[in-house]
Design a protein around this motif. Structure first.
Motif, PDB file in Angstrom:
ATOM      1  N   SER A  56     -16.628  30.351  -0.585  1.00 58.09           N
ATOM      2  CA  SER A  56     -17.116  31.437   0.270  1.00 58.09           C
ATOM      3  C   SER A  56     -17.194  30.995   1.723  1.00 58.09           C
ATOM      4  O   SER A  56     -16.872  31.760   2.627  1.00 58.09           O
ATOM      5  N   GLN A  99     -19.692  38.720  -2.117  1.00 61.95           N
ATOM      6  CA  GLN A  99     -19.936  38.373  -3.504  1.00 61.95           C
ATOM      7  C   GLN A  99     -20.971  39.279  -4.170  1.00 61.95           C
ATOM      8  O   GLN A  99     -20.838  39.628  -5.324  1.00 61.95           O
ATOM      9  N   ASP A 179     -14.193  38.141  -1.910  1.00 59.76           N
ATOM     10  CA  ASP A 179     -15.031  37.078  -2.463  1.00 59.76           C
ATOM     11  C   ASP A 179     -15.648  37.548  -3.782  1.00 59.76           C
ATOM     12  O   ASP A 179     -16.637  38.268  -3.779  1.00 59.76           O
TER      13      ASP A 179
HETATM   14 MG   LIG Z   1     -19.129  31.983  -3.045  1.00 59.32          MG
END
Ligand SMILES: [Mg+2]
Ligand SMILES: Nc1ncnc2c1ncn2[C@@H]1O[C@H](COP(=O)(O)OP(=O)(O)OP(=O)(O)O)[C@@H](O)[C@H]1O
Ligand SMILES: Nc1ncnc2c1ncn2[C@@H]1O[C@H](COP(=O)(O)OP(=O)(O)OP(=O)(O)O)[C@@H](O)[C@H]1O
Ligand code: SF4
Ligand code: SF4
Ligand SMILES: [Mg+2]
Lengths: 343, 316, 352
Positions: A56, A99, A179
């Motif tokens: 990330s 995310q 992500d």
């Molecule tokens: Mg991540």
């Protein structure tokens, strides 16, 4: 060959560790350490690795959301630093889908309001026109239009994730960092979203960085794969050769951990366990980052950092960072594991 | 933790300097001869000249500020003509009284507010919960001086249960009982508004937290509802409750001016009220300075408490 | 250390007497006209030591079924019909106090999100020990010993020191292990694991799944493993129930289900997964349409808007969950049952 759309050269990102309740810097987290890779225009690079490996952070660095401690990022031929200066240029060029849809959706705004706000902030549409666009965006991500009136808490996890995707698509960027976007979705919806992402890629020439821990999806969507561990690249190369014959012991362990949707194979196949805790990014060890968990580690692994290199007789674009990857006993063990993983 | 406290303490300094500057400028912007303003129009010409000299009123303004600061550091806030005493003495004598009232009120508001909010959150939507919302609305929509008057009328004049004004020291002839009796009505008056706000905040913070996954985990392990609210939800709701309590402490200080006036409570608030009606500028200056500094210090304390209740802030 | 583990053969623990049964369970939110039925007559059963996989799309009612069984439906939710039987005792009728006693020791839950399921303001030790001390009558020191034992069991190194840690000081995998330790702390008869690995990365997922599986075998618990990942089910479950729109549409032993799915929905799911291995350039052929919305229930078979085998009868009548061919071992909720022949002839073949 044309210049790649996105180019990372020796990118490092460090975060200060603040100790004793605020402000005093006691050390640094080496979240991303000298990472280099390219993404060709209109293609997808899959970025895989375990939690905390720096995926990330790499993605965020690419769109200017994490400070670069070193290295350079070029987006479509322009330096990231220059792009950040130009007001609004970066968000319109590259977007990220985060995310965690829970954290990134305002619980007090309806889905429709959230999407409309994005359109209006970026001056893409207003009023009735914006409502229409919101409707089409919801169609695009496979949500019913009447969901626009709902609040995030009244949606299932999967529905929320799709709203987050719709929000990034709203700005119509050229490059999107995805992500973990499909990780929480159902297989049928994953398939639809993957198709949607690929259609968008084909129609509009979008470039993707696809970050995930789900190796079966990444395998389908990516043209090439980058495997990270402890903030560094362990292996990178074309999708096919990485999946069929990984060079690095970590990649091999990763692949063997993916459950195979076939009970007979799943219960019988050999597995490589990664037992120890992941490396401590605030105190990186000299040598190979994977040394503590590696079955093949020797003295040299503890002292010298292996460089990314290709293997003789293999695809020259397929690189891995391991001192022992050429050795027959390593090759044999890894290919045994690979047979189980790739049924 | 210590370095956090020191750090916060350092941040306070510029704020306090700003406060002194503001109170200093207060005297400057009042129209007319400052000596007039400071001494009142009754003062003799002689006293006036002496003051001009001692204050350096003929000097440039920054020198005057430096003198003001220097006097401040020596605890000299000027002379109050209303009380015919140094301002410092007026304030110090009354500071204790105001603190007594404010502390009693904030304790009452916090304890009763958190308790009432928690009690309502145990059974959201129930009769008691709705009852609490009505009381909260009532307290929040009622001006404090009005509540004070209502209390005086009901408990003091009508029922004759409690004294309606003034203050009694614990050392006085009638002892601690009388002191407490004199405190009851002003404390309730001062606390009511904050109590309602704190109760409402506690309730909603607990209900926010009660839908968390970790509450479900605890329930799924057979933990009872009372423990869920008291041990799991309340501590996690505390940071937001403490923030609100801190904000209320600021409001309490300003509320004290009114309450003290209504109940003739001999605190800074009452003195300020008198100072304002007689244009006793040095006392107004001193009062504002003390209240503002108290406000800053309270916020400092709240920050520290907040960190204490939130392990993540502490370790971050 | 990285190591190779021995393959373990498929193992089926069968038990005819169900320890835990959900019968015709219905769950709804809201009242009267605003009422939404999110679970419609779901029936499941799991035997002692058996592992039942429950798969289905997001929103199909997996979590709601389990929360209802535990009496933990959030505000506004209620059970509209059916029974939840733990060793023959109907839990739906229990008083809150009696139900509280069932939670943890009768049925335990590992809930969906590992990262938010631990109390951030309490140390691991305090929250682990809480029910033991306050409801299990253990002394503090006995509870502490038990906690250390449990953390050891779930593979958390340095258990004694970890008791003093706050959740945010542990990695995701560690937190999930702690949650598992908490769930098994009262030796439950039934362990419900609601997507226990969704938030974790693959290497951790694989360890956690094997941990849950081995605990189940060691402690003889019945396991209900809820997931949307068919790969996860393949490795752990003895039997699988497929849920769609708040109903069970197919149940079978795991091998049978993967080798010869009979419901068009199950078949389509398995096909999608196998396509993931194809080239990037090839489009997937996912199940079209949207997952069902409990607010707008579909007339007839709920899968009919997305089904390739739909007939008129599917739009008119809800099919029953029945098995006329395999002696009740493979019930399917489908009028057409298009793969039934294949199911018998291919019973020995592989999924791929
Ligand atoms: Mg991540
Ligand atoms: N803002 C931050 N401040 C300090 N450390 C950070 C910050 N963001 C990330 N880190 C640290 O950097 C490292 C890499 O984190 P990152 O989020 O990039 O991992 P990831 O590969 O995306 O993991 P996951 O799969 O869990 O999302 C971790 O050790 C993390 O704790
Ligand atoms: N508090 C609530 N109020 C109203 N409807 C709800 C509530 N919670 C869940 N639902 C609805 O109930 C249905 C079933 O939800 P449930 O959580 O059981 O799905 P699930 O199968 O567990 O899905 P997932 O895989 O996303 O966890 C969904 O349609 C959801 O929108
Ligand atoms: S360099 Fe050494 S420790 Fe690193 S992966 Fe290769 S063998 Fe293992
Ligand atoms: S009943 Fe009809 S619509 Fe439903 S799954 Fe079977 S064939 Fe498809
Ligand atoms: Mg669920």
């Amino acid at each position: 060959m044309s210049a790649p759309a996105i180019q990372l050269k020796d990118v490092s990102v460090r975060f200060p560790i603040r100790k004793g309740i605020l402000r005093r810097v006691a050390g640094e987290v080496h979240a991303v350490d000298s990472v280099s890779f390219d993404i060709a225009e209109g293609e997808t690079v899959g970025l895989v690795g375990e939690s905390g490996s720096g995926k990330s952070t790499t993605g965020r660095a690419l769109i200017g959301l994490a400070p670069l401690a070193g290295g350079t990022v070029e987006c479509f031929g322009r330096d990231l630093r220059a792009l950040r200066q130009a007001h609004g240029a970066l968000p319109r060029m590259s977007q990220i889908v985060f995310q965690d849809p829970y954290a990134s959706l305002n619980p007090r705004m309806t889905i429709g309001e959230t999407l409309k706000e994005v359109l209006e902030v970026h001056e893409l549409a207003k009023g009735h026109d914006a409502d229409q666009r919101v409707g089409r965006l919801l169609d695009d991500v496979g949500l019913r239009r009447d969901l626009a009136e709902r609040y995030p808490h009244a949606l299932s996890g999967g529905q929320r994730q799709r709203v987050a995707i719709a929000r990034a698509l709203a700005i119509e960027p050229k490059f999107i960092v995805l992500d973990e976007v499909v990780s929480a979705l159902d297989v049928s919806i994953q398939g639809q979203i993957v198709n949607l992402l690929q259609d968008l890629q084909q129609d509009r020439g979008l470039t993707y960085l696809f970050i995930t821990h789900d190796l079966s999806i990444v395998r389908h969507v990516s043209h090439s794969i980058v495997v990270m561990y402890g903030g560094q690249i362990m292996e990178k190369g074309p999708r096919k050769s990485i999946f069929s014959a990984p060079l690095h012991p970590y990649t091999s362990a990763l692949l063997s951990a993916v459950p195979v949707p076939n009970p007979r194979i799943e219960r019988m196949r050999p597995r490589i366990d990664v037992r120890s805790e992941p490396p401590d990014p605030s105190a990186p060890l000299p040598g190979c980052r994977f040394q503590k968990s590696c079955l093949f580690a020797t003295e040299i692994c503890r002292t010298s950092r292996p460089q990314l290199r290709s293997m003789t007789g293999r695809d020259p674009d397929h690189l891995a960072a391991c001192h022992h990857m050429q050795e027959p006993h390593v090759r044999e063990a890894l290919s045994r594991a690979a047979q189980g993983a790739v049924s | 933790m210590i370095s956090f406290i020191l750090n916060r303490a350092l941040q306070i300094i510029p704020v306090i300097i700003g406060v002194t500057l503001a109170t200093f400028l207060l005297a400057q912007i009042i129209p007319g001869d400052p000596a007039d303003v400071l001494l009142g129009s009754m003062a003799s010409e002689e006293a006036r000249q002496q003051l001009r000299l001692s204050l350096g009123l003929n000097e440039p303004i920054y020198v005057q500020y430096a003198i003001y600061l220097k006097n401040l550091l020596h605890g000299d806030l000027g002379q109050s003509f209303t009380f015919a005493q140094p301002v410092t003495q007026v304030i110090v004598e009354r500071l204790f009284n105001t603190s007594l009232l404010a502390i009693a009120a904030i304790i009452l508001a916090s304890v009763a507010g958190v308790a009432a909010g928690t009690w309502a959150a145990l059974k959201p939507g129930s009769l008691r919960d709705q009852g609490l919302s009505v009381v909260v609305l009532f307290f929040n929509s009622m001006p404090s001086f009005w509540l004070g008057l209502v209390l005086i009328l009901t408990f003091g004049l009508h029922l004759r249960l409690l004294p309606v004004g003034g203050m009694q020291g614990a050392t006085g002839s009638s002892g601690i009982g009388s002191m407490v009796a004199h405190m009851v009505l002003p404390t309730i008056t001062l606390a009511a508004w904050s109590l309602a706000v704190i109760a409402r905040m506690t309730r909603s913070a607990i209900l926010d937290v009660i839908n968390s996954d970790y509450i479900r985990t605890a329930r799924s392990r057979g933990v009872g509802e009372a423990r869920i609210v008291l041990r799991h939800a309340l501590p996690n709701a505390m940071p937001s409750v403490i923030t609100v309590i801190g904000m209320q402490m600021g409001f309490l200080l300003s509320g004290a001016v009114l309450t003290e006036t209504v109940f003739s409570w001999p605190g800074i608030g009452l003195a300020m009220f008198q100072a304002i009606s007689t244009r006793d500028i040095p006392l107004i200056q001193g009062g504002i300075l003390v209240l503002a500094v108290a406000f800053v210090l309270i916020n400092f304390a709240v920050d520290i408490l907040y960190a204490y209740f939130n392990p993540k802030v502490k370790l971050a | 250390m990285m190591m190779f583990t021995k393959p373990h053969p498929a193992q089926t623990i069968r038990s005819s007497d169900a320890v835990f049964e959900v019968k015709d369970l219905g769950v709804a939110y809201g009242r009267d006209a605003a009422s939404v039925q999110v679970v419609n007559d779901v029936s499941l059963s799991v035997g002692r030591g058996e592992a039942l996989g429950v798969v289905g799309e997001s929103g199909c009612g997996k979590s709601q079924t389990m929360l209802a069984a535990l009496g933990l439906l959030p505000r506004g939710g209620r059970i509209t019909s059916g029974q939840v039987l733990l060793e023959g005792r109907n839990l739906v009728d229990l008083s809150p106090r009696e139900m509280r006693a069932v939670r943890g020791s009768g049925i335990a839950l590992i809930s969906q999100d590992a990262l938010t399921s631990l109390n951030p303001a309490m140390t691991i030790g305090t929250q682990m020990a809480e029910p033991m001390i306050h409801y299990g009558g253990m002394s503090r020191s006995a509870a502490r010993t038990r906690c250390i034992e449990l953390l050891d069991l779930v593979g958390i190194p340095g258990a004694a020191t970890r008791l003093a840690s706050y959740p945010h000081e542990l990695s995701g995998g560690m937190r999930q292990r702690a949650l598992i330790a908490m769930a098994i702390s009262a030796n439950p008869k039934v362990l419900i694991a609601d997507e226990p690995t969704t938030a974790l990365d693959v290497t951790t997922q694989s360890q956690i799944l094997r941990l849950i599986d081995s605990l189940r075998k060691e402690l003889g618990m019945a396991l209900i493993l809820i997931t949307h990942d068919l790969g996860v089910v393949a490795g752990v479950a003895d039997r699988v129930a497929v849920l769609y729109a708040g109903r069970v549409v197919e149940t079978a032993e795991t091998e049978t289900l993967f080798a010869s799915p009979r419901h068009p929905y199950t078949k389509a799911l398995l096909d999608t997964i196998s396509q993931l291995e194809d080239e990037v350039s090839e489009r997937l052929n996912p199940i079209p349409g949207l997952p069902p919305d409990p607010r707008n229930p579909v007339q007839g078979c709920p899968f009919n808007p997305r089904c390739d085998y739909v007939r008129d009868v599917c739009r008119a009548e809800l099919p029953a969950l029945a098995d006329s061919v395999e002696g009740g071992r493979h019930p399917v909720r489908c009028h057409v049952d298009p793969f039934v022949g294949l199911s018998l002839t291919m019973a020995s073949g592989g999924a791929r």
